[in-house]
Structures are given as structure tokens and as C-alpha cells.
Design a protein around this motif. Structure first.
Motif, PDB file in Angstrom:
ATOM      1  N   ILE A  24     -26.152  23.733  -8.840  1.00 43.71           N
ATOM      2  CA  ILE A  24     -26.398  24.401  -7.356  1.00 43.71           C
ATOM      3  C   ILE A  24     -27.303  23.770  -6.680  1.00 43.71           C
ATOM      4  O   ILE A  24     -27.328  23.600  -5.511  1.00 43.71           O
ATOM      5  N   GLU A  25     -28.366  23.247  -7.417  1.00 42.12           N
ATOM      6  CA  GLU A  25     -29.371  22.140  -6.739  1.00 42.12           C
ATOM      7  C   GLU A  25     -28.567  20.935  -5.949  1.00 42.12           C
ATOM      8  O   GLU A  25     -28.855  20.782  -4.813  1.00 42.12           O
ATOM      9  N   ALA A  27     -22.044  11.445   6.272  1.00 41.81           N
ATOM     10  CA  ALA A  27     -21.477  12.687   6.331  1.00 41.81           C
ATOM     11  C   ALA A  27     -20.134  12.907   5.562  1.00 41.81           C
ATOM     12  O   ALA A  27     -20.160  13.808   4.827  1.00 41.81           O
ATOM     13  N   ARG A  28     -19.298  12.006   5.736  1.00 44.93           N
ATOM     14  CA  ARG A  28     -18.071  12.229   5.194  1.00 44.93           C
ATOM     15  C   ARG A  28     -18.384  11.761   3.387  1.00 44.93           C
ATOM     16  O   ARG A  28     -17.638  12.382   2.644  1.00 44.93           O
ATOM     17  N   LYS A  29     -18.973  10.682   3.201  1.00 48.36           N
ATOM     18  CA  LYS A  29     -19.227  10.638   1.948  1.00 48.36           C
ATOM     19  C   LYS A  29     -19.931  11.832   1.267  1.00 48.36           C
ATOM     20  O   LYS A  29     -19.547  12.261  -0.072  1.00 48.36           O
ATOM     21  N   ALA A  30     -21.028  12.372   1.825  1.00 47.11           N
ATOM     22  CA  ALA A  30     -21.568  13.651   1.442  1.00 47.11           C
ATOM     23  C   ALA A  30     -20.314  14.895   1.214  1.00 47.11           C
ATOM     24  O   ALA A  30     -20.312  15.611   0.328  1.00 47.11           O
ATOM     25  N   ALA A  31     -19.589  14.945   2.352  1.00 44.71           N
ATOM     26  CA  ALA A  31     -18.608  15.905   2.060  1.00 44.71           C
ATOM     27  C   ALA A  31     -17.440  15.845   0.776  1.00 44.71           C
ATOM     28  O   ALA A  31     -17.291  16.809   0.359  1.00 44.71           O
ATOM     29  N   LEU A  32     -17.312  14.215   0.706  1.00 39.62           N
ATOM     30  CA  LEU A  32     -16.512  14.265  -0.716  1.00 39.62           C
ATOM     31  C   LEU A  32     -17.190  14.548  -1.657  1.00 39.62           C
ATOM     32  O   LEU A  32     -16.473  15.313  -2.798  1.00 39.62           O
ATOM     33  N   GLU A  33     -18.457  14.305  -1.999  1.00 40.65           N
ATOM     34  CA  GLU A  33     -19.454  14.574  -3.085  1.00 40.65           C
ATOM     35  C   GLU A  33     -19.377  16.057  -3.192  1.00 40.65           C
ATOM     36  O   GLU A  33     -19.173  16.715  -4.321  1.00 40.65           O
ATOM     37  N   LEU A  34     -19.509  16.825  -2.162  1.00 42.10           N
ATOM     38  CA  LEU A  34     -19.639  18.146  -2.001  1.00 42.10           C
ATOM     39  C   LEU A  34     -18.432  19.073  -2.544  1.00 42.10           C
ATOM     40  O   LEU A  34     -18.445  19.862  -3.345  1.00 42.10           O
ATOM     41  N   GLU A  75     -28.204  20.045  -1.992  1.00 40.34           N
ATOM     42  CA  GLU A  75     -28.923  18.711  -1.609  1.00 40.34           C
ATOM     43  C   GLU A  75     -27.678  17.907  -0.600  1.00 40.34           C
ATOM     44  O   GLU A  75     -28.006  17.334   0.328  1.00 40.34           O
ATOM     45  N   GLN A  76     -26.399  18.049  -1.222  1.00 35.47           N
ATOM     46  CA  GLN A  76     -25.539  17.505  -0.719  1.00 35.47           C
ATOM     47  C   GLN A  76     -25.074  18.238   0.692  1.00 35.47           C
ATOM     48  O   GLN A  76     -24.806  17.500   1.791  1.00 35.47           O
ATOM     49  N   ILE A  77     -25.169  19.600   0.700  1.00 31.04           N
ATOM     50  CA  ILE A  77     -25.125  20.356   2.066  1.00 31.04           C
ATOM     51  C   ILE A  77     -26.317  19.762   2.979  1.00 31.04           C
ATOM     52  O   ILE A  77     -25.961  19.638   4.355  1.00 31.04           O
ATOM     53  N   ALA A  78     -27.346  19.673   2.739  1.00 30.71           N
ATOM     54  CA  ALA A  78     -28.499  19.252   3.520  1.00 30.71           C
ATOM     55  C   ALA A  78     -28.294  17.937   4.145  1.00 30.71           C
ATOM     56  O   ALA A  78     -28.381  17.576   5.132  1.00 30.71           O
ATOM     57  N   LEU A  79     -27.745  16.844   3.063  1.00 34.70           N
ATOM     58  CA  LEU A  79     -27.216  15.773   3.642  1.00 34.70           C
ATOM     59  C   LEU A  79     -26.270  15.530   4.578  1.00 34.70           C
ATOM     60  O   LEU A  79     -26.136  14.825   5.617  1.00 34.70           O
ATOM     61  N   PHE A  80     -24.946  16.331   4.346  1.00 33.34           N
ATOM     62  CA  PHE A  80     -24.060  16.482   5.344  1.00 33.34           C
ATOM     63  C   PHE A  80     -24.440  16.891   6.545  1.00 33.34           C
ATOM     64  O   PHE A  80     -24.185  16.433   7.529  1.00 33.34           O
ATOM     65  N   THR A  81     -25.187  17.964   6.538  1.00 32.04           N
ATOM     66  CA  THR A  81     -25.891  18.493   7.879  1.00 32.04           C
ATOM     67  C   THR A  81     -26.520  17.784   8.586  1.00 32.04           C
ATOM     68  O   THR A  81     -26.310  17.456   9.950  1.00 32.04           O
ATOM     69  N   GLU A  82     -27.637  17.091   8.152  1.00 30.97           N
ATOM     70  CA  GLU A  82     -28.421  16.094   8.681  1.00 30.97           C
ATOM     71  C   GLU A  82     -27.454  14.771   9.232  1.00 30.97           C
ATOM     72  O   GLU A  82     -27.684  14.602  10.456  1.00 30.97           O
ATOM     73  N   ASP A 139     -16.668  21.435  -9.643  1.00 34.20           N
ATOM     74  CA  ASP A 139     -17.252  21.774 -11.016  1.00 34.20           C
ATOM     75  C   ASP A 139     -18.040  22.997 -10.993  1.00 34.20           C
ATOM     76  O   ASP A 139     -18.022  23.733 -11.725  1.00 34.20           O
ATOM     77  N   PHE A 140     -18.503  23.540  -9.946  1.00 35.01           N
ATOM     78  CA  PHE A 140     -18.974  24.858  -9.883  1.00 35.01           C
ATOM     79  C   PHE A 140     -17.980  25.905 -10.157  1.00 35.01           C
ATOM     80  O   PHE A 140     -18.184  26.691 -10.846  1.00 35.01           O
ATOM     81  N   ARG A 141     -16.793  25.564  -9.411  1.00 30.43           N
ATOM     82  CA  ARG A 141     -15.859  26.787  -9.811  1.00 30.43           C
ATOM     83  C   ARG A 141     -15.563  26.789 -11.487  1.00 30.43           C
ATOM     84  O   ARG A 141     -15.405  27.866 -11.915  1.00 30.43           O
TER      85      ARG A 141
END
Length: 57
Positions: free
Chosen positions: A5-6, A34-41, A10-17, A47-49
Motif C-alpha cells: 500500500i505504501e 508519469a507514464r512510467k509511474a502509471a505502468l508501475e502502478l 508513492e507511485q500515485i504521488a509520483l504520477f500526480t506530480e 499484486d494488491f489484488r
């Protein structure tokens, strides 16, 4: 699960920024980040699912 979750947060924050920097400042490099962060997200969400389904068993 908490660490996952952490990482998602972090990835959501990176993507948003970076997405905001691309839109507001026309920063093309930020768009790439942003695209890289979206892919990682996307990967982290899968994994969360898996972890969530496993925890509910």
C-alpha cells in the motif's frame, strides 16, 4: 500488505506530480515519468489484488 500500500501511494504521488507538470508546464520528460509511474502502478495494483484475494481466504 502494508508495504504494498505504501508503494502504491508513492507511485500515485509520483504520477500526480509528473502528470501535472506535463499538463501545466508542457514538460515532455515529466510525461515520460508519469507514464512510467502509471505502468508501475498497474503492476502494483495487480499484486494488491492477489494479496487481497489471498488474505480474504
Amino acid at each position: 500488505m502494508q508495504k504494498l500500500i505504501e508503494q502504491i501511494n508513492e507511485q500515485i504521488a509520483l504520477f500526480t506530480e509528473n502528470a501535472n507538470a506535463q499538463v501545466e508546464k508542457n514538460n515532455k520528460a515529466a510525461g515520460t515519468r508519469a507514464r512510467k509511474a502509471a505502468l508501475e502502478l498497474s503492476k502494483l495494483m495487480k499484486d494488491f489484488r492477489k494479496a487481497s484475494v489471498e488474505a480474504s481466504k
